[in-house]
Design an enzyme around this catalytic site. Structure first.
Site, PDB file in Angstrom:
ATOM      1  CB  THR A 188      -2.420 -16.776   1.003  1.00  0.00           C
ATOM      2  OG1 THR A 188      -2.531 -17.724  -0.063  1.00  0.00           O
ATOM      3  CG2 THR A 188      -1.162 -17.086   1.789  1.00  0.00           C
TER       4      THR A 188
ATOM      5  CE1 TYR B 112     -11.237  -8.732  -4.210  1.00  0.00           C
ATOM      6  CE2 TYR B 112      -9.283  -9.947  -4.911  1.00  0.00           C
ATOM      7  CZ  TYR B 112      -9.900  -9.058  -4.059  1.00  0.00           C
ATOM      8  OH  TYR B 112      -9.179  -8.466  -3.058  1.00  0.00           O
TER       9      TYR B 112
ATOM     10  CG  LEU C 258       2.154 -17.858  -1.390  1.00  0.00           C
ATOM     11  CD1 LEU C 258       2.195 -17.501   0.080  1.00  0.00           C
ATOM     12  CD2 LEU C 258       2.778 -16.715  -2.192  1.00  0.00           C
ATOM     13  N   GLY C 259       1.551 -22.230  -2.112  1.00  0.00           N
ATOM     14  CA  GLY C 259       0.415 -23.036  -2.596  1.00  0.00           C
ATOM     15  C   GLY C 259      -0.267 -22.427  -3.816  1.00  0.00           C
TER      16      GLY C 259
ATOM     17  CD  GLU D  82      -6.394  -0.510  -0.438  1.00  0.00           C
ATOM     18  OE1 GLU D  82      -5.375  -1.163  -0.634  1.00  0.00           O
ATOM     19  OE2 GLU D  82      -6.394   0.723  -0.277  1.00  0.00           O
TER      20      GLU D  82
ATOM     21  CB  CYS E 133     -21.090  -5.510  16.456  1.00  0.00           C
ATOM     22  SG  CYS E 133     -21.339  -6.993  15.460  1.00  0.00           S
TER      23      CYS E 133
ATOM     24  NE  ARG F  28      -4.127  -1.804   2.134  1.00  0.00           N
ATOM     25  CZ  ARG F  28      -5.067  -1.999   3.042  1.00  0.00           C
ATOM     26  NH1 ARG F  28      -4.995  -1.351   4.202  1.00  0.00           N
ATOM     27  NH2 ARG F  28      -6.066  -2.817   2.828  1.00  0.00           N
TER      28      ARG F  28
ATOM     29  CG  ASP G 224     -12.232  -9.997  -0.526  1.00  0.00           C
ATOM     30  OD1 ASP G 224     -13.289  -9.508  -0.046  1.00  0.00           O
ATOM     31  OD2 ASP G 224     -11.102  -9.745  -0.065  1.00  0.00           O
TER      32      ASP G 224
ATOM     33  CB  CYS H 167     -25.113  -3.760  10.721  1.00  0.00           C
ATOM     34  SG  CYS H 167     -24.780  -5.505  10.449  1.00  0.00           S
TER      35      CYS H 167
ATOM     36  CD  GLU I  10      -6.056  -7.260  -3.935  1.00  0.00           C
ATOM     37  OE1 GLU I  10      -6.730  -8.267  -3.656  1.00  0.00           O
ATOM     38  OE2 GLU I  10      -6.005  -6.269  -3.185  1.00  0.00           O
TER      39      GLU I  10
HETATM   40  S1  SF4 Z   1     -20.961  -5.016   9.657  1.00  0.00           S
HETATM   41 FE1  SF4 Z   1     -22.550  -5.584  11.123  1.00  0.00          FE
HETATM   42  S2  SF4 Z   1     -21.991  -7.642  11.774  1.00  0.00           S
HETATM   43 FE2  SF4 Z   1     -20.199  -6.758  10.809  1.00  0.00          FE
HETATM   44  S3  SF4 Z   1     -19.038  -5.903  12.517  1.00  0.00           S
HETATM   45 FE3  SF4 Z   1     -20.313  -4.259  11.640  1.00  0.00          FE
HETATM   46  S4  SF4 Z   1     -22.154  -4.302  12.905  1.00  0.00           S
HETATM   47 FE4  SF4 Z   1     -21.125  -6.235  13.248  1.00  0.00          FE
END
Ligand code: SF4
Length: 374
Positions: free
Chosen positions: A43, A120, A80-81, A177, A194, A24, A138, A203, A37
Site C-alpha cells: 500500500t 521484514y 485498505l485491502g 529507513e 540518479c 516517525r 522490502d 552504483c 509497517e
Molecule cells: S542507487 Fe543507482 S540506480 Fe538507484 S538512483 Fe542511485 S545511482 Fe541510480
C-alpha cells in the site's frame, strides 16, 4: 568505496531528506512502527496516512486495540485491502496484552512468533523501535541493492545477506529507513533520479547506463479472471440481506451482498447454485435459496450494474442484481458459505465492514434508489 562509506553517505543524505511521516514522530512508539509497517505492505504511503491517523485515534494503545471487537477493527481497515493484516494485528495485540503484559518482543525471533509478523516486519520493528542491528528487505530495498551491486536476478537469500552485511554498527534503524526512502523517492522502479542519488559513485547499474533494467522483471503471467453473480436482496422493511464471510480465508470477517461464482457456459446444469453466463431470473431464485435457504421469486429482478475488482492473484467481475421483496424478510434458515446472515438497515450497512467491491455495490444501489429507504 567501503561498505561503511556507503552507510555514512546514505545516513548523511537521510538526515537532510527523510520523509516526515506520522509514525516517525519521536520518541518512537513501537506499536506505531509496527502498525505503519503492516499498513504499508502492498500500500502507498499517501493511502496509509489517513488510515494510520484514524486508527491511532481510535486505538491509541495496544490495550485499546486488544479490547476492541474484530468487527470494529475490520471496519477501520475497510478499503485498505489484504484484511488478514488487520486480523493478525488484532490477534497479536491480544497475545501481547494478555500474555506479555503489553510489551512487544524486542528481538526478530520474538517478533516473528506473533501472528502475521514475517522477517521484514520483525526486522523493521526491531531496528526502528529498539535499535537492534537487524536488516530489512522490502520492494524498495530489494531494488536499491540490486542496482548498487548490479544484480539482475538476485535470490532472496543473497539480498538478505547483503542487507545484513551493509548494516552500520550504530543507527541500523536509520540506515534501514534511509534505504527505504531512497527506493521510494530517488531509486524508483521506472525512472530513477540518479543525478540526485548519494550512492551514484558506487552504483554498478548506474555505471552500466541502464539502472532501470535492474533487477530484471520476471515474465508476466496472465492473471486468471473469475466472475460472480451478486444479489442485493431488499425486503419490504427497507433492509438489505448481507452475509459475513468466514473468518479465515480471503476477505475473512467482512460483509458482502449474497454472491456466488458464475458457472462457465454448460456447467450450470451440474452446479445449480452457480448462475450460468446467460442468466434467467430462476437462476437468481436458485442462488438465493442455495446461499440462504429463502425461497423468493426473482421475476422482477433489475440489473444494477457490473463491479470489477483486482486481487493479487485474480481479477473478479461481479454482475449485480437487485431483487425486492414485498414483505419483511424472514430469518434465513441456512447460511451456506457465510458465518452469519443479517437483514441490515441502511444505517447498519454503513457501520458494517464491507469488502471494497461491496461498498461500491452499496453506493451504486444508493445512487440508483436514493429514496427507497428514506
Ligand atoms: S542507487 Fe543507482 S540506480 Fe538507484 S538512483 Fe542511485 S545511482 Fe541510480
Amino acid at each position: 568505496m567501503t561498505r561503511s562509506a556507503l552507510a555514512s553517505r546514505l545516513l548523511r543524505w537521510f538526515e537532510r531528506h527523510k520523509r516526515d511521516l506520522p509514525w516517525r514522530r519521536e520518541p518512537r512508539d513501537p506499536y506505531h512502527v509496527w502498525l505503519s509497517e503492516v499498513m504499508l505492505q502492498q500500500t502507498q504511503v499517501a493511502t496509509v496516512i489517513p488510515y494510520f491517523e484514524r486508527w491511532t485515534q481510535r486505538f491509541p494503545t495496544l490495550e485499546t486495540l486488544a479490547a476492541a471487537p474484530l468487527d470494529e477493527v475490520l471496519k477501520l481497515w475497510e478499503g485498505l485491502g489484504y484484511y488478514a493484516r488487520a486480523r493478525n494485528l488484532h490477534a497479536a495485540a491480544r497475545i501481547i496484552v494478555h500474555e506479555r503484559r503489553g510489551q512487544l518482543p524486542r528481538t526478530v525471533e520474538g517478533l516473528m512468533a506473533l501472528p502475521g509478523v514475517g522477517r521484514y516486519t520483525a526486522g523493521a520493528i526491531a531496528s526502528l523501535a529498539f535499535g537492534a542491528r537487524a536488516p530489512v528487505l522490502d520492494g524498495n530495498v530489494r531494488r536499491v541493492l540490486s542496482r548498487i551491486f548490479g544484480l539482475a536476478r538476485p535470490t532472496e537469500a543473497e539480498l538478505w545477506t547483503l542487507a545484513e552485511s551493509l548494516l552500520p554498527r550504530r543507527r541500523a534503524g536509520a540506515f534501514n529507513e534511509a534505504l527505504m526512502d531512497l527506493g521510494a523517492t530517488i531509486c524508483t522502479p521506472r525512472a530513477p533520479r540518479c543525478s540526485a542519488c548519494p550512492l551514484r559513485a558506487l552504483c554498478k547499474a548506474y555505471a552500466g547506463g541502464h539502472p532501470e533494467a535492474y533487477p530484471s522483471k520476471p515474465a508476466k503471467q496472465q492473471t486468471p479472471h473469475r466472475e460472480a453473480t451478486t444479489v442485493v436482496l431488499v425486503d419490504g422493511a427497507g433492509r438489505a440481506l448481507l452475509g459475513q464471510r468466514p473468518r479465515h480465508g480471503l476477505l475473512g470477517g467482512l460483509w458482502e451482498f449474497i454472491s456466488a461464482p458464475r458457472a462457465p457456459a454448460g456447467a450450470a446444469a451440474r452446479h445449480r447454485s452457480c448462475p450460468p453466463t446467460d442468466l434467467h431470473p430462476s437462476d437468481l431464485t436458485d442462488l438465493i435459496a442455495h446461499k440462504t435457504g429463502l425461497r423468493v421469486k426473482a421475476t422482477q429482478a433489475e440489473q444494477l450494474g457490473i463491479v470489477k475488482h483486482a486481487f493479487t492473484h485474480f481479477k473478479l467481475t461481479r454482475r449485480v442484481w437487485l431483487v425486492r421483496l414485498p414483505m419483511p424478510g424472514r430469518t434465513p434458515p441456512r447460511t451456506n458459505g457465510y458465518d452469519r446472515l443479517i437483514w441490515a438497515t441502511p444505517a447498519e450497512v454503513e457501520r458494517l465492514a464491507l469488502t471494497r467491491s461491496d461498498r461500491r455495490i452499496w453506493e451504486m444501489y444508493r445512487a440508483r434508489r436514493p429514496t427507497l429507504f428514506d
